[in-house]
Design a protein around this motif. Structure first.
Motif, PDB file in Angstrom:
ATOM      1  N   UNK B 186      53.467  78.046 -57.524  1.00 39.60           N
ATOM      2  CA  UNK B 186      52.691  78.868 -58.454  1.00 39.60           C
ATOM      3  C   UNK B 186      53.446  79.077 -59.760  1.00 39.60           C
ATOM      4  N   UNK B 187      52.765  78.863 -60.870  1.00 40.29           N
ATOM      5  CA  UNK B 187      53.331  79.192 -62.176  1.00 40.29           C
ATOM      6  C   UNK B 187      52.488  80.283 -62.799  1.00 40.29           C
ATOM      7  N   UNK B 188      53.156  81.155 -63.532  1.00 35.60           N
ATOM      8  CA  UNK B 188      52.444  82.255 -64.174  1.00 35.60           C
ATOM      9  C   UNK B 188      52.672  82.149 -65.677  1.00 35.60           C
ATOM     10  N   UNK B 189      51.591  81.966 -66.424  1.00 35.41           N
ATOM     11  CA  UNK B 189      51.704  81.839 -67.880  1.00 35.41           C
ATOM     12  C   UNK B 189      51.402  83.173 -68.549  1.00 35.41           C
ATOM     13  N   UNK B 190      52.313  83.560 -69.460  1.00 39.56           N
ATOM     14  CA  UNK B 190      52.129  84.834 -70.154  1.00 39.56           C
ATOM     15  C   UNK B 190      51.946  84.579 -71.635  1.00 39.56           C
ATOM     16  N   UNK B 191      51.250  85.458 -72.321  1.00 38.12           N
ATOM     17  CA  UNK B 191      51.196  85.305 -73.772  1.00 38.12           C
ATOM     18  C   UNK B 191      52.545  85.694 -74.366  1.00 38.12           C
ATOM     19  N   UNK B 192      52.793  85.212 -75.563  1.00 40.19           N
ATOM     20  CA  UNK B 192      54.054  85.497 -76.229  1.00 40.19           C
ATOM     21  C   UNK B 192      53.973  86.922 -76.774  1.00 40.19           C
ATOM     22  N   UNK B 193      54.255  87.881 -75.929  1.00 46.53           N
ATOM     23  CA  UNK B 193      53.997  89.274 -76.294  1.00 46.53           C
ATOM     24  C   UNK B 193      54.954  90.159 -75.513  1.00 46.53           C
ATOM     25  N   UNK B 194      55.680  90.996 -76.228  1.00 50.10           N
ATOM     26  CA  UNK B 194      56.727  91.800 -75.597  1.00 50.10           C
ATOM     27  C   UNK B 194      56.202  92.716 -74.506  1.00 50.10           C
ATOM     28  N   UNK B 195      55.006  93.259 -74.724  1.00 55.19           N
ATOM     29  CA  UNK B 195      54.457  94.188 -73.744  1.00 55.19           C
ATOM     30  C   UNK B 195      54.324  93.531 -72.383  1.00 55.19           C
ATOM     31  N   UNK B 196      53.900  92.265 -72.410  1.00 52.87           N
ATOM     32  CA  UNK B 196      53.722  91.550 -71.151  1.00 52.87           C
ATOM     33  C   UNK B 196      55.066  91.303 -70.480  1.00 52.87           C
ATOM     34  N   UNK B 197      56.051  90.929 -71.298  1.00 50.77           N
ATOM     35  CA  UNK B 197      57.367  90.680 -70.747  1.00 50.77           C
ATOM     36  C   UNK B 197      57.902  91.943 -70.078  1.00 50.77           C
ATOM     37  N   UNK B 198      57.667  93.063 -70.745  1.00 53.77           N
ATOM     38  CA  UNK B 198      58.136  94.343 -70.191  1.00 53.77           C
ATOM     39  C   UNK B 198      57.461  94.620 -68.852  1.00 53.77           C
ATOM     40  N   UNK B 199      56.151  94.417 -68.856  1.00 53.09           N
ATOM     41  CA  UNK B 199      55.383  94.681 -67.636  1.00 53.09           C
ATOM     42  C   UNK B 199      55.865  93.770 -66.519  1.00 53.09           C
ATOM     43  N   UNK B 200      56.184  92.531 -66.881  1.00 54.55           N
ATOM     44  CA  UNK B 200      56.666  91.581 -65.882  1.00 54.55           C
ATOM     45  C   UNK B 200      57.970  92.076 -65.295  1.00 54.55           C
ATOM     46  N   UNK B 201      58.861  92.578 -66.169  1.00 46.47           N
ATOM     47  CA  UNK B 201      60.152  93.086 -65.703  1.00 46.47           C
ATOM     48  C   UNK B 201      59.931  94.232 -64.734  1.00 46.47           C
ATOM     49  N   UNK B 202      58.944  95.038 -65.051  1.00 47.50           N
ATOM     50  CA  UNK B 202      58.651  96.177 -64.194  1.00 47.50           C
ATOM     51  C   UNK B 202      58.255  95.685 -62.802  1.00 47.50           C
ATOM     52  N   UNK B 203      57.620  94.529 -62.763  1.00 44.58           N
ATOM     53  CA  UNK B 203      57.155  93.966 -61.501  1.00 44.58           C
ATOM     54  C   UNK B 203      58.192  93.055 -60.850  1.00 44.58           C
ATOM     55  N   UNK B 204      59.374  92.992 -61.475  1.00 45.73           N
ATOM     56  CA  UNK B 204      60.321  91.928 -61.159  1.00 45.73           C
ATOM     57  C   UNK B 204      60.518  91.693 -59.673  1.00 45.73           C
ATOM     58  N   UNK B 205      60.747  92.752 -58.952  1.00 43.05           N
ATOM     59  CA  UNK B 205      61.030  92.616 -57.532  1.00 43.05           C
ATOM     60  C   UNK B 205      59.911  91.954 -56.762  1.00 43.05           C
ATOM     61  N   UNK B 206      58.723  91.958 -57.347  1.00 40.96           N
ATOM     62  CA  UNK B 206      57.562  91.523 -56.576  1.00 40.96           C
ATOM     63  C   UNK B 206      57.213  90.057 -56.720  1.00 40.96           C
TER      64      UNK B 206
END
Lengths: 206, 298, 554
Positions: B186-206
């Motif tokens: 599985x690959x997950x594509x994100x937009x080039x946007x800091x908010x998304x990166x932050x949210x991803x970090x928040x989910x990191x463990x998952x």
């Protein structure tokens, strides 16, 4: 019955009935007309010239008309040629399609709906809605197409388990449509998944 | 879908596929007078056009189900029922499933057979869903080994929040898919946007075992034969591409229209109420001021 | 707390939990769900069974709890707040299956001949017309929706039916079916903006059906046959011996008059203008709706015994009170929206500035204004397009429409815009007027500014923002502002006891169209703001139903 005749290898079927309103069984000729109409639609869907069936209506006193009808029909069938000339594939394929068509005709869906046609266009359905001829035809076209495809799929799966891709290639029906039919059949408990072969689930008839 | 429906239509040679056009007054004959411009259909064209009508299907009222039902459980004449109730408060916990803005066309949704929305994918995953819980592609029923999840940012004002919510939802679905099928890539594509990166970090463990690409998608193309999808994305200024068997697009969840109307009517701010969209349900609190107070009491 | 009644909207996971919480604290709970079954759609992964689904143990608890009443397949129709409580009207759609009797044997879905688009599964599979959604928690139901076209049509015409008749070549049957609900098939056949076609399912395949033009086809057959008149089938109700006054002979007023006359009421329609038809007569140009088409359908209303009094203004000399005194027992106000919205820019009252509705009205009543050679029209609606195309026909050489947003946001219908462009009308997008420049108090040019699109506003359209320093002038002979119409309510005297809304339209009870004054009803553009003809017709028909109800109750 008509399809049995074709399965026996006849090239055309001419059916003669009474004129409208002169039937000894009151509506027998109307019902025959509806059924024959449906069968000829079915032939078209499986790729056979629908002119191989003809329903003529005449009274017992019309001797010359009878001769004329028979002569015209024979001439027409001669022009079309032997049964199967319109299908590029072999005799087996012809038999397969006719078998599927026969199963569809004998199935309760088509029998029931075609039996209701006169009622729907005259006094309406369960909700009291009347159907125009166009609406009825449009519905029947869709129903016949679904039924033939489903019966073809079932015939294939009776022999051996197959994947959606294999069925699609064999029947030349787009794979996404085959998948819908398979999903529907599975839901109704007619077909189930047998096993997974590589990345392809294989289905079988229950 | 469109392709499939097209075939459905073309099956019937008696339907003219083309829209019939009406006759019109030529432009040069229109100026300087007030004669009617449109001249309408000819009889022939009208009948042809009318035959294009699909007579959209719904229950035929044929009664076959009733004939088959041993229990006599079907009542065709049942009418809609009207109920009047009086309540002290209301709680809105309505779903979002059918009210989602369509994803932008460039992702190929509706054109490419194996691009689905996250909501469709959820149905595919469900044991109750269309495929009885088999994770297969809608194009040919094959089981994909490599799936891409695509999150995208909506520039429309006020949607940013729900865009980020859709990321957690994508991660949730990706995890479910991984649990279902061993060895699924599985690959997950994100937009080039800091908010998304932050949210991803928040989910990191998952997100173990999911590779994330944060540069934003440049293009998606379909391979004619296999209907697989080529995704091009930006990785630190370099264009990269890879092939996927299926793509799942995030949608922006929105509350149902009638909820928006209800909220307007009762003068409540939906933004305040928008809660955990992750579960596809908006948790509104009580909608009357009085009601809300009660909820706090309770 | 406790002993309260709580409505929970949404039967998903959250709804079920809330329902249980509320029931445990002693409240009476109504659990309302839009789909046929509760349970929601949230997916959970079950480690033990390796299944991905949501089967909550709470579900059974909810079903068993005596304090919880589950209402599935239902919509909220109306909510009213009174005395700190909510009165809620709920519509439970018929599922046509008696749940208690059904034993989930699947016999029905095996035989159902109808394959439908499966909403619950996002269209990924078929469902049969009778089907269940959830195999864990089967909830059988029959889908029998009204077709989208019929649902979209304000008067709910049986479009599938009348088009089917056309396909069968049965044109008379087709027209008869239309006329059962729509008194003006020809008018609608010529000018309806056909919201039904936007929704037509055929549009998903290639192009939607030309529903409007098909209606025109059958309606025109009858109009052309007028030379050899057929006996008209009119079933008129028994004479009720009561009179109704209708103010305004537009589509709403005439439709209402038509239906009331059929019910057996004596109807008089009062029209301020010299010609009946309202906007159909004085707003829509002849090249879209020929005069004879309009007149023939209005004549069909007169034939029913409806009296249409033109040149009769209600207000001074003949007030609503006077109407009641003269023996009319109910009044339907449908005066339309004929007042031009002002641009609020300097120079607006100069000579050579003619508001769109005024321009079209004068033209249609036979005193066209001289527009000169260069004309600019401001606005993006159908009135703007009509004004531009008329100006062209009046001899203007250079006609430009100025619109402050882009083509995408333009409210005029696409076919009208296309036709205008074809005929040589120019359209400048993203331009707003700033000031009318004059000489001798006659317009000479218009100062404009370019705009760009910003964030969406309350209407969902992107709001235009002026681009600084982009001002420019356009030279012109006539300026036609057409940025919207509002109802003119100045004829209502204060003593009329009829309340208006903040927007200046007449306030009514939306269920019955009755105004604040008993026996006085209102509908059409003067109640809704500018809309389309078929909506006005729908309002007129609705008013007829409730006026009849009101008069029978009296």
């Amino acid at each position: 019955m008509i399809l049995d005749a074709f399965l026996c290898g006849v090239d055309g079927v001419l059916i003669l009935g009474c004129k409208d309103g002169e039937c000894h069984y009151v509506t027998g000729n109307m019902e025959a007309k509806n059924k024959i109409g449906m069968t000829s639609r079915l032939l078209k869907i499986i790729g056979i010239d629908q002119n191989r069936i003809y329903f003529g209506q005449l009274s017992s006193a019309e001797g010359t008309r009878f001769v004329e009808l028979v002569e015209n029909f024979t001439k027409r069938i001669k022009e079309i040629g032997a049964l199967g000339t319109e299908i590029k594939e072999d005799k087996e394929e012809l038999k397969f399609r006719l078998e599927a068509a026969k199963a569809a005709v004998e199935g309760e869906k088509l029998r029931w709906v075609i039996g209701k046609k006169t009622e729907f266009m005259g006094i309406g359905n369960k909700y009291g809605e009347m159907f125009t001829r166009h609406e009825m035809d449009r519905f029947l076209d869709g129903l016949i197409m679904d039924e033939v495809a489903v019966r073809e799929i079932q015939l294939l799966l009776q022999e051996r388990p197959l994947s959606v891709k294999q069925i699609s290639e064999r029947l030349k029906i787009p794979s996404n449509r085959v998948l819908r039919y398979i999903a529907g059949l599975r839901r109704k408990g007619v077909v189930d998944m047998e096993r997974v072969d590589g990345t392809s689930p294989l289905y079988r008839q229950l | 879908m469109v392709e499939e429906k097209k075939r459905y239509i073309l099956e019937f040679p008696d339907i003219s596929a083309e829209r019939q056009s009406i006759q019109e007054l030529p432009v040069e004959e229109r100026i300087n007078n007030f004669n009617e411009v449109s001249l309408g259909f000819t009889e022939d064209a009208a009948v042809k056009e009318a035959k294009r009508c699909l007579s959209c299907r719904r229950c035929l009222g044929c009664g076959l189900c009733l004939a088959e039902c041993d229990k006599d459980a079907i009542v065709f004449e049942q009418a809609d029922e009207k109920l009047d109730i009086c309540v002290d408060s209301m709680i809105i916990t309505t779903g979002l499933e059918r009210v989602c803005s369509p994803p932008p066309e460039r992702f190929g949704y509706g054109r490419y057979a194996n691009v689905v929305t996250d909501i469709e994918f959820e149905r595919i995953l469900s044991d109750n869903g269309p495929y009885g819980g088999l994770l297969i592609r809608p194009f040919d029923g094959e089981m994909p080994r490599k799936i891409g999840f695509v999150c995208w940012a909506d520039n429309n004002e006020g949607r940013g929040e729900s865009g980020i919510k859709s990321l957690s939802y994508a991660i949730h679905e990706a995890m479910l898919a991984k649990n279902k099928v061993d060895g699924l890539e599985i690959s997950l594509f994100l937009p080039d946007n800091d908010d998304y990166t932050k949210e991803l970090k928040r989910n990191d463990g998952k997100v173990p075992g999911i590779s994330t690409k944060e540069g934003g998608i440049m293009a998606i193309k379909e391979i004619q034969e296999s209907k697989n999808l080529i995704v091009q994305w930006d990785e630190n200024g370099n264009a990269r591409e890879d092939e996927f068997e299926m793509l799942v697009l995030s949608t922006m969840p929105e509350p149902a229209t009638y909820i928006i109307e209800l909220a307007k009517k009762l003068d409540i701010n939906l933004e305040d109420m928008r809660g955990d969209t992750f579960s596809k349900e908006i948790y509104f609190s009580k909608v009357s001021k009085q009601g809300r107070k009660r909820s706090e009491d309770g | 707390m406790g002993n309260k009644a709580v409505l929970i909207i949404g039967g998903g996971l959250a709804g079920i939990q809330s329902a249980l919480e509320q029931a445990e604290s002693g409240n009476t709970v109504y659990l309302l769900e839009n789909s046929p079954g509760i349970g929601g759609e949230r997916l959970l992964y079950d480690e033990d069974s390796k299944t991905v689904d949501f089967v909550s143990p709470d579900l059974e608890k909810v079903k068993k709890n005596k304090n919880i009443r589950i209402i599935t397949n239902a919509d909220i129709e109306k909510v009213e707040e009174s005395n700190g409580k909510f009165d809620i009207k709920i519509k439970k759609r018929a599922i046509r299956v008696i749940e208690e009797r059904c034993d989930d044997c699947k016999a029905c879905i095996k035989v159902c001949p109808v394959n439908l688009w499966d909403d619950e599964n996002q269209g990924l599979s078929f469902r049969t017309a009778i089907d269940f959604f959830d195999h864990v928690n089967p909830s059988y139901n029959i889908v029998r929706e009204t077709p989208v076209c019929q649902r979209t049509c304000p008067v709910h015409l049986d479009i599938r039916g009348y088009i089917g008749f056309i396909a069968d070549g049965k044109f008379e049957e087709s027209l008869a079916l239309i006329k059962e609900v729509l008194p003006f098939p020809s008018i609608c056949g010529h000018i309806c903006p056909h919201p039904c076609e936007e929704e037509c399912n055929r549009g998903r395949v290639d192009y939607p059906l030309s529903i409007r033009d098909l209606k025109r086809f059958v309606a025109d057959i009858e109009l052309q046959d007028a030379l050899k008149p057929k006996p008209l089938m009119i079933v008129k109700g028994e004479d009720k011996g009561k009179k109704v006054a209708i103010i305004g002979a537009g589509p709403a007023g005439l439709a209402c008059a038509h239906d009331l006359a059929l019910l057996g009421y004596g109807v008089t329609v009062f029209e301020a203008l010299p010609r009946p038809g309202g906007m159909l007569a004085v707003g829509i140009p002849d090249y879209r709706l020929p005069r004879d088409v309009l007149e023939k359908e209005i004549d069909a209303v007169s034939v029913l015994g409806v009296e249409i009094r033109c040149n009769t203004v209600i207000g001074k000399g003949l007030s609503i009170d006077d109407l009641f005194n003269k023996g009319y027992e109910a009044v339907f106000i449908t005066v339309g929206a004929h007042k031009n919205q002002e641009m609020r820019i300097p120079g607006e009252d100069a000579r050579g500035v003619i508001p769109g509705v005024t321009f079209l009205r004068d033209l249609n009543l036979g005193n066209p204004a001289d527009v000169g050679e260069r004309v600019a029209v401001i606005g993006g609606g159908n009135v703007a397009i009509d004004s531009a195309r008329c100006a062209l026909r009046q001899g203007a050489r250079d006609v430009t429409i100025l619109y402050r947003r882009s083509r995408q946001e333009m409210p005029a219908s696409d076919e009208e815009i296309e036709a205008a462009l074809e005929e040589g009308v120019k359209i400048e997008y993203l331009v707003a007027p700033l000031q009318v420049l004059t000489a001798d108090s006659k317009v000479t040019s218009l100062r404009c500014i370019r705009m760009e699109l910003g964030k969406p506003d309350t209407s969902g359209r992107r709001r235009p923002i002026p681009v600084e320093g982009s001002e420019f002038d356009i030279e012109l002979d006539t300026l036609i502002p057409a940025i919207g119409q509002v109802p003119d309510m100045s004829f209502l005297e204060e003593s009329s006891e009829i309340e208006l809304t903040k927007r200046g339209t007449i306030a009514v009870n939306p269920d019955t169209l009755e105004t604040s004054r008993p026996g006085v009803f209102a509908g059409g553009d003067c109640q809704t703001g500018p809309g389309i003809a078929v909506e006005a017709i729908a309002a007129g028909k609705k008013a007829a139903v409730f006026i009849d109800k009101y008069l029978r109750g009296k």
